[in-house]
Motif scaffolding. Structure first.
Motif, PDB file in Angstrom:
ATOM      1  N   PHE A 124    -120.645  71.432  -3.821  1.00  0.00           N
ATOM      2  CA  PHE A 124    -120.949  72.148  -5.061  1.00  0.00           C
ATOM      3  C   PHE A 124    -121.082  71.160  -6.217  1.00  0.00           C
ATOM      4  O   PHE A 124    -120.392  70.134  -6.258  1.00  0.00           O
ATOM      5  N   ASN A 125    -121.939  71.500  -7.174  1.00  0.00           N
ATOM      6  CA  ASN A 125    -122.018  70.736  -8.411  1.00  0.00           C
ATOM      7  C   ASN A 125    -120.800  71.008  -9.289  1.00  0.00           C
ATOM      8  O   ASN A 125    -120.264  72.118  -9.301  1.00  0.00           O
ATOM      9  N   ASP A 126    -120.372  69.986 -10.033  1.00  0.00           N
ATOM     10  CA  ASP A 126    -119.248  70.171 -10.943  1.00  0.00           C
ATOM     11  C   ASP A 126    -119.588  71.137 -12.073  1.00  0.00           C
ATOM     12  O   ASP A 126    -118.727  71.870 -12.558  1.00  0.00           O
ATOM     13  N   PHE A 127    -120.827  71.113 -12.534  1.00  0.00           N
ATOM     14  CA  PHE A 127    -121.293  72.024 -13.579  1.00  0.00           C
ATOM     15  C   PHE A 127    -122.528  72.754 -13.058  1.00  0.00           C
ATOM     16  O   PHE A 127    -123.332  72.177 -12.322  1.00  0.00           O
ATOM     17  N   PRO A 128    -122.709  74.018 -13.441  1.00  0.00           N
ATOM     18  CA  PRO A 128    -123.882  74.760 -12.964  1.00  0.00           C
ATOM     19  C   PRO A 128    -125.189  74.101 -13.402  1.00  0.00           C
ATOM     20  O   PRO A 128    -125.327  73.654 -14.537  1.00  0.00           O
ATOM     21  N   TRP A 183    -129.287  75.851  -6.529  1.00  0.00           N
ATOM     22  CA  TRP A 183    -128.780  75.072  -7.654  1.00  0.00           C
ATOM     23  C   TRP A 183    -127.313  74.681  -7.499  1.00  0.00           C
ATOM     24  O   TRP A 183    -126.824  73.829  -8.232  1.00  0.00           O
ATOM     25  N   HIS A 184    -126.622  75.309  -6.555  1.00  0.00           N
ATOM     26  CA  HIS A 184    -125.233  74.923  -6.317  1.00  0.00           C
ATOM     27  C   HIS A 184    -125.129  73.600  -5.578  1.00  0.00           C
ATOM     28  O   HIS A 184    -124.101  72.931  -5.654  1.00  0.00           O
ATOM     29  N   LEU A 185    -126.173  73.212  -4.852  1.00  0.00           N
ATOM     30  CA  LEU A 185    -126.099  72.029  -4.002  1.00  0.00           C
ATOM     31  C   LEU A 185    -126.443  70.771  -4.794  1.00  0.00           C
ATOM     32  O   LEU A 185    -127.464  70.723  -5.490  1.00  0.00           O
ATOM     33  N   PRO A 186    -125.647  69.718  -4.666  1.00  0.00           N
ATOM     34  CA  PRO A 186    -125.923  68.472  -5.395  1.00  0.00           C
ATOM     35  C   PRO A 186    -127.225  67.790  -5.008  1.00  0.00           C
ATOM     36  O   PRO A 186    -127.674  66.896  -5.716  1.00  0.00           O
ATOM     37  N   ILE A 187    -127.850  68.185  -3.899  1.00  0.00           N
ATOM     38  CA  ILE A 187    -129.109  67.572  -3.490  1.00  0.00           C
ATOM     39  C   ILE A 187    -130.307  68.164  -4.216  1.00  0.00           C
ATOM     40  O   ILE A 187    -131.436  67.699  -4.031  1.00  0.00           O
ATOM     41  N   PHE A 232    -136.648  68.785 -14.643  1.00  0.00           N
ATOM     42  CA  PHE A 232    -135.316  68.516 -14.138  1.00  0.00           C
ATOM     43  C   PHE A 232    -134.438  69.741 -14.381  1.00  0.00           C
ATOM     44  O   PHE A 232    -134.569  70.423 -15.420  1.00  0.00           O
ATOM     45  N   LEU A 233    -133.555  70.024 -13.465  1.00  0.00           N
ATOM     46  CA  LEU A 233    -132.579  71.078 -13.712  1.00  0.00           C
ATOM     47  C   LEU A 233    -131.620  70.631 -14.801  1.00  0.00           C
ATOM     48  O   LEU A 233    -131.236  69.464 -14.864  1.00  0.00           O
ATOM     49  N   ARG A 234    -131.255  71.561 -15.655  1.00  0.00           N
ATOM     50  CA  ARG A 234    -130.250  71.270 -16.682  1.00  0.00           C
ATOM     51  C   ARG A 234    -128.869  71.591 -16.138  1.00  0.00           C
ATOM     52  O   ARG A 234    -128.727  72.336 -15.164  1.00  0.00           O
ATOM     53  N   PRO A 248    -135.730  86.618  -4.762  1.00  0.00           N
ATOM     54  CA  PRO A 248    -135.917  85.518  -3.806  1.00  0.00           C
ATOM     55  C   PRO A 248    -135.084  84.296  -4.181  1.00  0.00           C
ATOM     56  O   PRO A 248    -135.149  83.803  -5.316  1.00  0.00           O
ATOM     57  N   GLY A 249    -134.273  83.819  -3.232  1.00  0.00           N
ATOM     58  CA  GLY A 249    -133.464  82.619  -3.450  1.00  0.00           C
ATOM     59  C   GLY A 249    -132.239  82.827  -4.300  1.00  0.00           C
ATOM     60  O   GLY A 249    -131.574  81.859  -4.687  1.00  0.00           O
TER      61      GLY A 249
END
Length: 605
Positions: A112-116, A142-146, A156-158, A20-21
């Motif tokens: 996209f985020n600059d880093f995963p 997790w790819h989206l900056p939002i 928080f996501l690392r 999922p996701g």
């Protein structure tokens, strides 16, 4: 297995069901690990990339050929498509913009985020049989900056790896170190810290387990931050319309830039645990110059702070006052150098009406609206630009503007008032508002006549007050006319020959030997009269398709005679023939209005 340039061979003998996701990158990592292949070799085998490709870019999340991918991996097309970002294209504007561009198109910072980014507990899996061997999903969210926090695990996501890595560029790959076939999906694939530079993409990877890391004293999101993240995620789902989602995400982007422009004003909207990270992000936007405001933070804690503040700002009852207050914090800069106004201009068309109306006074503070630098009146909200005719309605003009005594400049006043009302509702520059109304056909800077400009030198306050009162009346209208729809429907219209013949046969006979001219020239001017009657515009700006089909010398002759025909049709005490023609044309105009309002199709010409 032999490599294949396109998915034309046999499907894989073994595959996996998506979690999922899950993101396309995470799915390839898990499947490659199961098949003991490197990610790049698997991608070539199933036709995701060509045999010569050595890099798996994030662009694959937009360009995945889901039919072939589904066949090779034994998935349904829906399962394959769910691994990409395309299903969110109608909700998240950066995805839609990126799909319209080529692979080499300009960069979209909020795509996209600059880093995963990742949540270690999600990567560790839920203990189910499917996730025990290959771990949990790398989520496409997790790819989206939002996306900055994991609501399930309240962390928080690392981003990146806890080990230091000397990188010359940000990581925009879907999967790094694509040739490495030895790594578990949850291991760091960045180049090893001590890797010799000559090894290129085939050198050793870092290998740190990202799903087994614990850090003492790590900040955690508070309830306000988690609530903001949950609210953002809801707009990616079916609980909101796609139109509302587009407006919501655009609002956050614009307001985030606004907060950075006026920082540290507004710090009270940022959760305390994120203020230091936000301060560091604002400083990096241009060493305090704030010229690159439309960029998301790299750090998830800073992202959380800015987007949480943006959601709180958007929901504030006094949003307009807050934006005005923040604007004052940066008014010492030159108007043309305020970067936030450029961000707003770029995204205004997809902002919500709430933010457009609240931001309009702040934006106008940095816009000159005429050659004399006059400022627009404040927007009071309610009516929309499509409710404004190109030539102010006669009743509006008589009740609100006639008492100002413009000394023979009535036409110019009615045009300028319409332009200013469009500006109040949209924040457009003056020339853009005139273009919207169709009264600036030559382009360039729209302005009033010299006579009116001279009057405005002393009567600007009275004009502004009158427009403010008119705007309040328009706000209260319960069933306003959509003049823009009428203009659009009649854009290519003129009186068809058959209709014209029906109209003129109903005219009363004219006594005497001289018969009035009722040729195509008069049909053209009658078309312009009806167009102006229906759209509440001026015949001067009506479409002239009949005239355009004539030879150049005929067009010139018609132009020289058009003013006299307009005068005869519009003067209060017209001759019997023109009075009768005007009545029939108005009847036809009323019929057109009824058809437009009901959506009935009609002949163009």
């Amino acid at each position: 297995m032999a490599d294949s340039a396109t998915p034309t061979g046999r499907p894989l003998s073994r595959s996996l069901e998506p979690l999922p996701g899950e993101s396309l990158g995470g799915y390839l990592l898990r499947l490659a690990h199961r098949l003991h292949l490197s990610p790049i070799r698997l991608a070539r085998r199933i036709g995701v990339v060509t045999p010569a490709t050595t890099r798996l870019a994030c662009r694959l999340l937009l360009d995945l050929e889901s039919d072939g991918f589904a066949r090779m991996t034994r998935l349904s097309n829906g399962e394959a498509l769910s691994l990409a970002l395309v299903p969110w294209a109608d909700r998240y504007p950066p995805i839609a913009r990126a799909l319209r561009r080529s692979v080499s198109g300009s960069r979209e910072d909020w795509l996209f985020n600059d880093f995963p980014r990742y949540c270690p507990q999600c990567l560790a899996g839920d203990g189910s049989p499917d996730q025990q061997g290959y771990g949990g999903p790398w989520k496409k969210l997790w790819h989206l900056p939002i996306v900055f926090a994991c609501p399930d695990h309240r962390v928080f996501l690392r981003h990146g790896c806890p080990r230091p890595h000397q990188l010359r560029r940000t990581i925009t790959d879907l999967i790094s170190q694509t040739a490495d076939s030895t790594l578990h999906p949850a291991k760091c694939r960045l180049p090893a810290v001590d890797r010799p530079r000559s090894k290129g993409r085939t050198g050793p990877s870092c290998g740190v387990r990202l799903d087994q890391l614990e850090r003492d004293g790590e900040p955690r999101p508070d309830l306000t931050t988690l609530s903001a993240q949950q609210r953002i995620l809801e707009f990616l789902g079916p609980g909101h319309t796609a139109e509302d989602a587009v407006a919501y995400f655009t609002d956050l982007r614009v307001l985030a830039a606004f907060l950075c422009a006026s920082w540290p004003l507004g710090h009270e909207l940022v959760p305390p645990g994120s203020r230091e990270a936000v301060d560091a992000h604002v400083h990096t936007l241009g060493a305090g110059q704030r010229q690159n405001l439309d960029q998301p933070p790299r750090d998830s804690v800073a992202t959380a702070g800015i987007l949480t503040a943006a959601t709180r700002l958007r929901e504030a009852l006094n949003l307009r006052d807050l934006l005005d207050q923040h604007t004052q914090a940066v008014r010492n800069s030159r108007p043309s150098r305020i970067p936030w106004t450029r961000v707003f201009d770029r995204h205004e068309s997809t902002c919500s009406a709430l933010v457009r109306q609240a931001a309009a006074p702040a934006v106008r503070a940095y816009r000159r609206t005429g050659p004399r630098g006059t400022r627009l009146p404040d927007r009071t909200g309610g009516y929309r630009v499509e409710h404004i005719p190109a030539f102010l309605e006669e009743r509006w003009y008589q009740e609100h503007l006639t008492p100002l005594q413009f000394d023979g400049a009535a036409k110019s006043v009615r045009r300028l008032a319409a332009v200013r009302l469009v500006q109040q509702a949209s924040g457009r520059a003056q020339g853009d508002a005139a273009d919207f109304l169709g009264i600036n056909p030559a382009g360039g800077q729209f302005t009033a006549t010299n006579t009116l400009l001279q009057w405005l030198k002393n009567g600007q306050d009275a004009f502004t007050t009158a427009l403010h009162n008119l705007a309040e009346e328009l706000d209260r209208a319960t069933d306003p006319t959509n003049y823009q729809r009428r203009r659009e429907v009649l854009r290519d219209w003129s009186l068809p020959s058959e209709t014209w013949n029906e109209i003129i046969t109903r005219l009363p006979p004219v006594p005497g030997p001289v018969r009035p001219n009722l040729d195509d020239r008069v049909r053209q001017e009658a078309s312009a009269f009806v167009w102006a009657y229906v759209t509440c515009g001026e015949p001067l700006y009506a479409p002239r398709h009949i005239e355009a089909a004539q030879p150049p010398d005929t067009r010139q002759s018609w132009q020289q005679r058009r003013a006299n025909t307009w005068f005869q049709l519009s003067r209060p005490h017209a001759l019997n023939h023109y009075a009768a023609l005007r009545g029939l044309l108005c009847q036809h105009g009323d019929a057109l209005i009824e058809k437009i309002e009901s959506g009935t199709s009609m002949p163009i010409r």
